[in-house]
Every structure is written in structure tokens, then in C-alpha cells.
Design a protein around this motif. Structure first.
Motif, PDB file in Angstrom:
ATOM      1  N   ASN A  51      20.170  14.378  10.406  1.00 52.58           N
ATOM      2  CA  ASN A  51      19.962  13.269  10.302  1.00 52.58           C
ATOM      3  C   ASN A  51      18.621  12.658  10.660  1.00 52.58           C
ATOM      4  O   ASN A  51      17.970  11.540  10.670  1.00 52.58           O
ATOM      5  N   ILE A  52      17.678  13.888  10.576  1.00 52.26           N
ATOM      6  CA  ILE A  52      15.946  13.608  10.654  1.00 52.26           C
ATOM      7  C   ILE A  52      15.631  13.576   9.069  1.00 52.26           C
ATOM      8  O   ILE A  52      14.218  13.149   9.350  1.00 52.26           O
ATOM      9  N   LEU A  53      16.364  13.805   8.199  1.00 49.15           N
ATOM     10  CA  LEU A  53      15.640  14.112   6.771  1.00 49.15           C
ATOM     11  C   LEU A  53      15.437  12.661   6.364  1.00 49.15           C
ATOM     12  O   LEU A  53      16.489  11.945   6.122  1.00 49.15           O
ATOM     13  N   ALA A  54      14.292  12.324   5.837  1.00 53.75           N
ATOM     14  CA  ALA A  54      14.049  10.776   5.333  1.00 53.75           C
ATOM     15  C   ALA A  54      14.263  10.712   4.096  1.00 53.75           C
ATOM     16  O   ALA A  54      14.593   9.680   3.612  1.00 53.75           O
ATOM     17  N   ASP A  55      14.316  11.818   3.026  1.00 54.94           N
ATOM     18  CA  ASP A  55      14.603  11.701   1.721  1.00 54.94           C
ATOM     19  C   ASP A  55      14.808  12.909   1.022  1.00 54.94           C
ATOM     20  O   ASP A  55      14.846  14.111   1.781  1.00 54.94           O
ATOM     21  N   SER A  56      15.316  12.986  -0.224  1.00 53.48           N
ATOM     22  CA  SER A  56      15.607  14.124  -0.900  1.00 53.48           C
ATOM     23  C   SER A  56      15.156  13.820  -2.253  1.00 53.48           C
ATOM     24  O   SER A  56      15.257  12.888  -3.048  1.00 53.48           O
ATOM     25  N   LEU A  57      14.117  14.507  -2.614  1.00 51.97           N
ATOM     26  CA  LEU A  57      13.429  14.601  -3.909  1.00 51.97           C
ATOM     27  C   LEU A  57      14.115  15.659  -4.904  1.00 51.97           C
ATOM     28  O   LEU A  57      14.064  16.670  -4.534  1.00 51.97           O
ATOM     29  N   ARG A  58      14.068  15.312  -6.144  1.00 51.72           N
ATOM     30  CA  ARG A  58      14.211  16.120  -7.078  1.00 51.72           C
ATOM     31  C   ARG A  58      13.021  16.589  -8.109  1.00 51.72           C
ATOM     32  O   ARG A  58      12.493  15.673  -8.748  1.00 51.72           O
ATOM     33  N   LEU A  59      12.788  17.798  -8.364  1.00 51.63           N
ATOM     34  CA  LEU A  59      11.733  17.958  -9.216  1.00 51.63           C
ATOM     35  C   LEU A  59      12.214  18.221 -10.694  1.00 51.63           C
ATOM     36  O   LEU A  59      13.279  18.813 -11.040  1.00 51.63           O
ATOM     37  N   GLY A  60      11.739  17.095 -11.654  1.00 52.18           N
ATOM     38  CA  GLY A  60      12.205  16.951 -12.683  1.00 52.18           C
ATOM     39  C   GLY A  60      11.781  17.858 -13.871  1.00 52.18           C
ATOM     40  O   GLY A  60      10.913  18.757 -13.597  1.00 52.18           O
ATOM     41  N   ASP A  61      12.345  17.746 -14.860  1.00 48.37           N
ATOM     42  CA  ASP A  61      11.817  18.630 -16.285  1.00 48.37           C
ATOM     43  C   ASP A  61      10.605  17.938 -16.895  1.00 48.37           C
ATOM     44  O   ASP A  61      10.050  16.853 -16.571  1.00 48.37           O
ATOM     45  N   PHE A  62      10.100  18.767 -17.965  1.00 47.38           N
ATOM     46  CA  PHE A  62       8.878  18.204 -18.554  1.00 47.38           C
ATOM     47  C   PHE A  62       9.311  17.038 -19.453  1.00 47.38           C
ATOM     48  O   PHE A  62      10.324  17.263 -20.127  1.00 47.38           O
ATOM     49  N   THR A  63       8.486  16.358 -19.726  1.00 46.72           N
ATOM     50  CA  THR A  63       8.711  14.985 -20.563  1.00 46.72           C
ATOM     51  C   THR A  63       8.085  15.854 -21.909  1.00 46.72           C
ATOM     52  O   THR A  63       7.562  16.955 -22.005  1.00 46.72           O
TER      53      THR A  63
ATOM     54  N   ASP B 120       6.104  18.490 -35.028  1.00 48.39           N
ATOM     55  CA  ASP B 120       7.571  19.015 -35.142  1.00 48.39           C
ATOM     56  C   ASP B 120       7.912  20.162 -34.451  1.00 48.39           C
ATOM     57  O   ASP B 120       9.084  19.989 -33.813  1.00 48.39           O
ATOM     58  N   ALA B 121       7.166  21.101 -34.263  1.00 43.65           N
ATOM     59  CA  ALA B 121       7.498  22.198 -33.578  1.00 43.65           C
ATOM     60  C   ALA B 121       7.602  21.806 -32.025  1.00 43.65           C
ATOM     61  O   ALA B 121       8.669  22.174 -31.232  1.00 43.65           O
TER      62      ALA B 121
ATOM     63  N   VAL C  84      11.014  21.922 -29.509  1.00 45.17           N
ATOM     64  CA  VAL C  84      11.296  22.743 -28.319  1.00 45.17           C
ATOM     65  C   VAL C  84      11.753  21.833 -27.193  1.00 45.17           C
ATOM     66  O   VAL C  84      12.764  22.104 -26.560  1.00 45.17           O
ATOM     67  N   HIS C  85      11.506  20.292 -27.393  1.00 43.53           N
ATOM     68  CA  HIS C  85      12.005  19.331 -26.261  1.00 43.53           C
ATOM     69  C   HIS C  85      13.242  19.169 -26.600  1.00 43.53           C
ATOM     70  O   HIS C  85      14.227  19.064 -25.948  1.00 43.53           O
ATOM     71  N   GLU C  86      13.858  19.114 -28.139  1.00 41.58           N
ATOM     72  CA  GLU C  86      15.097  18.939 -28.236  1.00 41.58           C
ATOM     73  C   GLU C  86      15.888  19.822 -27.702  1.00 41.58           C
ATOM     74  O   GLU C  86      16.959  19.831 -27.189  1.00 41.58           O
TER      75      GLU C  86
ATOM     76  N   ASN D 225      20.880  21.088 -21.813  1.00 40.32           N
ATOM     77  CA  ASN D 225      20.189  21.229 -23.178  1.00 40.32           C
ATOM     78  C   ASN D 225      21.031  22.188 -23.977  1.00 40.32           C
ATOM     79  O   ASN D 225      21.890  22.781 -23.842  1.00 40.32           O
ATOM     80  N   PRO D 226      20.775  22.005 -25.501  1.00 39.95           N
ATOM     81  CA  PRO D 226      21.461  23.052 -26.550  1.00 39.95           C
ATOM     82  C   PRO D 226      21.372  24.298 -26.012  1.00 39.95           C
ATOM     83  O   PRO D 226      22.324  24.797 -26.665  1.00 39.95           O
ATOM     84  N   ILE D 227      20.198  25.043 -25.694  1.00 36.50           N
ATOM     85  CA  ILE D 227      20.261  26.284 -25.322  1.00 36.50           C
ATOM     86  C   ILE D 227      21.319  26.899 -24.298  1.00 36.50           C
ATOM     87  O   ILE D 227      22.005  27.854 -24.448  1.00 36.50           O
ATOM     88  N   TYR D 228      21.340  25.971 -23.170  1.00 32.99           N
ATOM     89  CA  TYR D 228      22.282  26.315 -22.095  1.00 32.99           C
ATOM     90  C   TYR D 228      23.838  26.056 -22.658  1.00 32.99           C
ATOM     91  O   TYR D 228      24.467  26.958 -22.569  1.00 32.99           O
ATOM     92  N   GLN D 229      23.852  25.168 -23.591  1.00 32.22           N
ATOM     93  CA  GLN D 229      25.169  24.883 -24.028  1.00 32.22           C
ATOM     94  C   GLN D 229      25.582  26.240 -24.916  1.00 32.22           C
ATOM     95  O   GLN D 229      26.761  26.574 -24.864  1.00 32.22           O
ATOM     96  N   GLU D 230      24.867  26.425 -25.755  1.00 37.28           N
ATOM     97  CA  GLU D 230      24.946  27.645 -26.712  1.00 37.28           C
ATOM     98  C   GLU D 230      25.170  28.956 -25.525  1.00 37.28           C
ATOM     99  O   GLU D 230      26.229  29.746 -26.161  1.00 37.28           O
TER     100      GLU D 230
END
Length: 444
Positions: free
Chosen positions: A208-220, A242-243, A247-249, A349-354
Motif C-alpha cells: 500500500n506504500i507503492l505510488a505507481d507502476s511503470l512499464r518500460l516500453g519497446d523501441f519505436t 526499408d530494412a 526490423v520494426h515490423e 511480434n511476428p518473430i515470437y509468433q513463429e
């Protein structure tokens, strides 16, 4: 004077700006510094190998450099073996704090007391931190990495002592000004780990003392381009737009995958020309086939009941049974980085899916004797009609064996139709680093 070492893309452990291409960590999560300046206690969580430890180390260095804070990052990993032995867990955590402080290069006046004060188990942690803060000329900030390595009674005891110390600050008792709990799990899952329920409210709870929960996101996409441009500036070797987009895709910005693809291309494949989409596709297939520790650790999660409850409907393409416990399972799987968000239930992401589908199809592939190249006519297209015809024959012969596996009963049906997918994948993996696969051979 030695010349600077050539940098490379990092895929193991925290990043070092002297050795690795890397993005500045703290701008990825500006809220963290603001909460620390407000003397808050909070959770920072993200999937494995997204940059959490690098973030904590950099944040600790930057805060300490301000001159009024002694910020220390340390790991709870060693205390994992303590299990429910609270005293042993406390001793290992305090030893980790002392070791991290000794390696920080701090002046003696900032270091914790040596020895720590001796007191009964269950109170050692709070007493030691209080004693350190009592003599420190600066505000002490603790960045606690791998907090979810603690188990059972040890986890509850440490968090309870942090709560008591936090509350005692308002009465003038010395204790760390701010504490960051960093790990895979969100606050909700710490409650589960300590034997509580995610939606249970308890005013005496250590949470009950924890003020927030932050998530470190992925790269844009822009951040991927910025990271890869560091390599271009250092070596002159360019990534085409295109490369970078490819990579982002494929990765959706997952930091380890972004670095792993670049490392595969620039180091393992030894590409020396401009890096194109074709090089990225070859690197993707090589990563999947090599099944690195990172990808294998994801696959190992598949038998966790909470993971299975979420991933199996995705594989089967059906609607899951939804209730409150399913929502908690979805949040847990999202925390692990296996799904993109908690609403659409797509694989991250597609790599994890495969990777996941290949793991689930491993057993099925043992029964497949067809040469995948035989489904690709000379023009490079897939002979879909033949694939479907042979799949029917295959399924009639092996369906009873394949559907006897525990869970993921739809996986054999999906993976057993992979010869058409595998043909181009095999061609890509067997290509030389600078030779693209057939132009018309697309992957699944």
C-alpha cells in the motif's frame, strides 16, 4: 593511450556505452526520475532483456552525480535460493548492497556501515538501512533489481520492512528517500506471489506504500533508426529505410530482438554492403533456427497454466472463457512480453509468433517426411493445392497421436501445414549472408 574499442550491438547483459551501441536509457522513462525526486516508492517492470538493468544503473549514476543523492542499484538474484528463509535472504541482500556500493567508486562517507548492525531475522533489513541512512550525508535511494527473485515469506518480509521504514520516515526516522522495485512483474503479481489476491485491499499490506507502476516500453521505429545510425556513423555501413522498417515490423521494437538482428547481420553473417530487407529476413530466420537463450526462455513459459490459458486460444483461433481470473492471466502474459497488449490478444511480434508455433509444432514435425522444397514450383510460388491435399492425407494418418499432447491441441493442425512455410525459410537460412532468398518466396 589505447585507441577506443569498436562498438557492437549487445545481446547479453546490461549495456555499456563504452562498448555497445545503445540509446540513452533514462529518456525512455522520464516518469521514474520525477517520482524519485518526489521521494516515492514505486514498481518498474518490463519483460526480460528490454533494458531494465541498464536503466537502473544509468539512473543511479545520474542521480548520484547530482550531489545530494546516493543512489544505488543492486540485484536480488542471489537471494532467490533462500526461499522462505527470511534471515538468509536478508543476509544475501545486505551483502549485495555492500558489494554494489564497494564497486560504485563512492567516497567512504557514502558507503554503508561495516559491519551491518546485528539483529534478529525479520528485522535485519530495516535496521541496516536505517543505520546507513542515519550516517549518510545524502538522501539514499535504492533501485532494487530482480525483486521478483524473492519468494514467499522472504518477499513478504522484505516488502513489509520497506513499508515500515517508509512510514517511519514521517516520524523523523532515517530510511531511504525513494525505493524502486524492478522486475518482470507488475504490482498485481507481487500480491499473488505473496499469497494474496490481486484485487484484495488490506491497509496493512506491504504494497500500500507503492505510488505507481511503470512499464518500460519497446523501441519505436524512430528509436530503431537512431540506434542503427550509431553503427552507420562508426563504420559507414548503412541500413536502408526499408530494412529498418522491416526490423520494426518483425520485432515491434522489442529491444533484444532489435539488437540481435543487427548483431546477426553485422557480425555473424558478416554483411559488408548496405544492409537491406533481404539481409534482415535471412537474419530473422537464422535467429529462429538458432533458438537463443532469450527465445528458448519464452518457449519454456508455454506450459505455465496462466500462459497456456491465454496463448492456447490465440493458437486455436477461438474465443477464450473470460472471467476475472482470465484477466489476471492476460496481464501476467503481457508482463512476460508474450502478447502485444491486454485487449487484442495478439502475440507480441511476428518473430515470437513463429518461435512459439514452431516450438508447439516440434512434435508434429517429427512425423513430416515431405521435402518442403517440393511444394515450391520453379516460379517460386507455393503449390497451395498440393499442400492442402497432402495435409488431409497426413492428418488422417496421424491425428490421434498428435492430439494426445497436453494442451495446445490445435497446434499440430497448424504446424503440420508448415511445409509450405518452411520452404522459403529453409532457403533463406541456407543462403549466404549477401544472397537474398527467392524474390517470390514469402514466409508465413
Amino acid at each position: 593511450m589505447r585507441p577506443p574499442r569498436a562498438k557492437y550491438f549487445n545481446t547479453t547483459g546490461p549495456c555499456d556505452p563504452r562498448l555497445h551501441y545503445m540509446l540513452p536509457p533514462t529518456p525512455r522513462l522520464p516518469e521514474a526520475r520525477a517520482l524519485i525526486e518526489m521521494d516515492r516508492y514505486f514498481v518498474l517492470h518490463a519483460p526480460r532483456q528490454t533494458g531494465k538493468t541498464t536503466m537502473l544503473d544509468t539512473l543511479a549514476s545520474e542521480l548520484t552525480a547530482q550531489g545530494d543523492i546516493a543512489a544505488l542499484s543492486f540485484s536480488c538474484e542471489r537471494a532467490k535460493v533462500a526461499g522462505d528463509d527470511v534471515g538468509w535472504a536478508e543476509e544475501m541482500l545486505l551483502d549485495s548492497i555492500r558489494q554494489a556500493a564497494a564497486q560504485s567508486g563512492w567516497p567512504k562517507k557514502l558507503l554503508p556501515p561495516d559491519p551491518w548492525p546485528q539483529i534478529r531475522p525479520g528485522s535485519q533489513f530495516i535496521k541496516a538501512l536505517s543505520e546507513w541512512c542515519r550516517h549518510s550525508p545524502r538522501r539514499v535511494v535504492l533501485l532494487i533489481d530482480e525483486i521478483d527473485a524473492l519468494q514467499g515469506d522472504s518477499l513478504v518480509s522484505i516488502l513489509s520492512q520497506l513499508r515500515d521504514g517508509h512510514n517511519a520516515r514521517h516520524k523523523g526516522h532515517p530510511f531511504p528517500a525513494s525505493v524502486v522495485l524492478c522486475g518482470l512483474r507488475d504490482l498485481r503479481d507481487y500480491k499473488i506471489a505473496s499469497g494474496s489476491t490481486p484485487d484484495q485491499f488490506n491497509p496493512a499490506s506491504p504494497f500500500n506504500i507503492l505510488a505507481d507502476s511503470l512499464r518500460l516500453g519497446d523501441f519505436t521505429a524512430d528509436q530503431i533508426a537512431e540506434l542503427y545510425d550509431q553503427h552507420t556513423q562508426a563504420t559507414g555501413q548503412e541500413f536502408t529505410k526499408d530494412a529498418v522498417d522491416r526490423v520494426h515490423e518483425l520485432t515491434q521494437g522489442q529491444p533484444w530482438l532489435v539488437n540481435a538482428l543487427a548483431h546477426e547481420i553485422t557480425f555473424k553473417m558478416g554483411v559488408t554492403d548496405t544492409i537491406t530487407v533481404e539481409s534482415v529476413d535471412v537474419a530473422k530466420e537464422r535467429l529462429i533456427r538458432a533458438r537463443s537463450t532469450h527465445l528458448d526462455s519464452l518457449a519454456a513459459r508455454l506450459q505455465d497454466p496462466r500462459v497456456m490459458r491465454v496463448i492456447e486460444p490465440i493458437v486455436a483461433g477461438i474465443s477464450p472463457d473470460t472471467d476475472m481470473s482470465f484477466d489476471h492471466a492476460v496481464s501476467y502474459v503481457h508482463d512476460l512480453g508474450l502478447i502485444r497488449d491486454t485487449r487484442t490478444l495478439d502475440i507480441a511480434n511476428p518473430i515470437y509468433q513463429e518461435v512459439l508455433l514452431r516450438v508447439l509444432g516440434d512434435r508434429t514435425e517429427r512425423f513430416v517426411r515431405a521435402d518442403p522444397h517440393s511444394f515450391v514450383p520453379p516460379d517460386g510460388r507455393f503449390d497451395l493445392t498440393r499442400v492442402l491435399e497432402e495435409f488431409v492425407v497426413f492428418w488422417r494418418e496421424h491425428d490421434e497421436v498428435l492430439t494426445q499432447q497436453e494442451g495446445y491441441h490445435e497446434a499440430p493442425a497448424r504446424s503440420s501445414s508448415w511445409p509450405s512455410c518452411t520452404a522459403s525459410s529453409t532457403a533463406a537460412a541456407n543462403s549466404t549472408a549477401n544472397t537474398p532468398p527467392a524474390a517470390n518466396a514469402s514466409t508465413c
